[in-house]
Scaffold this motif. Structure first.
Motif: not given
Length: 103
Positions: A5-7, A10, A25
């Motif tokens: 999710t974070a990648k 970004d 999100s």
């Protein structure tokens, strides 16, 4: 395996108009990111490079409404990559291209 999710966020933040990763999100609507349609192929190439997967051709933003939907596409590609391959069944030998002369 870590959460992608974070990648993914970004990568999307680089193409979003005025957005930062903190504003995005899994429930964020993709239309709200105001991503230029010409950037979509670049996003998919970035995703393929970042996760070392191949995303199915024809997968685009048309059927995706949220970041979570795009995350599901990436997760499916990761799952397919990590799935053990089935051993190939042995092929029958055929002489249809044989160069040997038959009597």
């Amino acid at each position: 395996m870590q959460d992608p999710t974070a990648k993914l966020i970004d990568i999307l933040a680089r193409y979003a108009s005025g957005g930062s990763p903190a504003d995005i999100s899994a429930t964020t609507d993709l239309a709200a990111l105001d991503i230029d349609v010409l950037d979509i192929p670049m996003i998919f190439l970035d995703l393929e490079d970042a996760f070392d997967v191949s995303i199915v051709p024809g997968t685009g933003f048309e059927g995706l409404t949220s970041v979570g939907d795009l995350l599901a596409v990436v997760q499916a590609a990761l799952d397919a990559k990590n799935r053990p391959r089935q051993p190939a069944s042995p092929r029958k030998k055929s002489n249809w291209m044989s160069t040997s002369a038959r009597a």
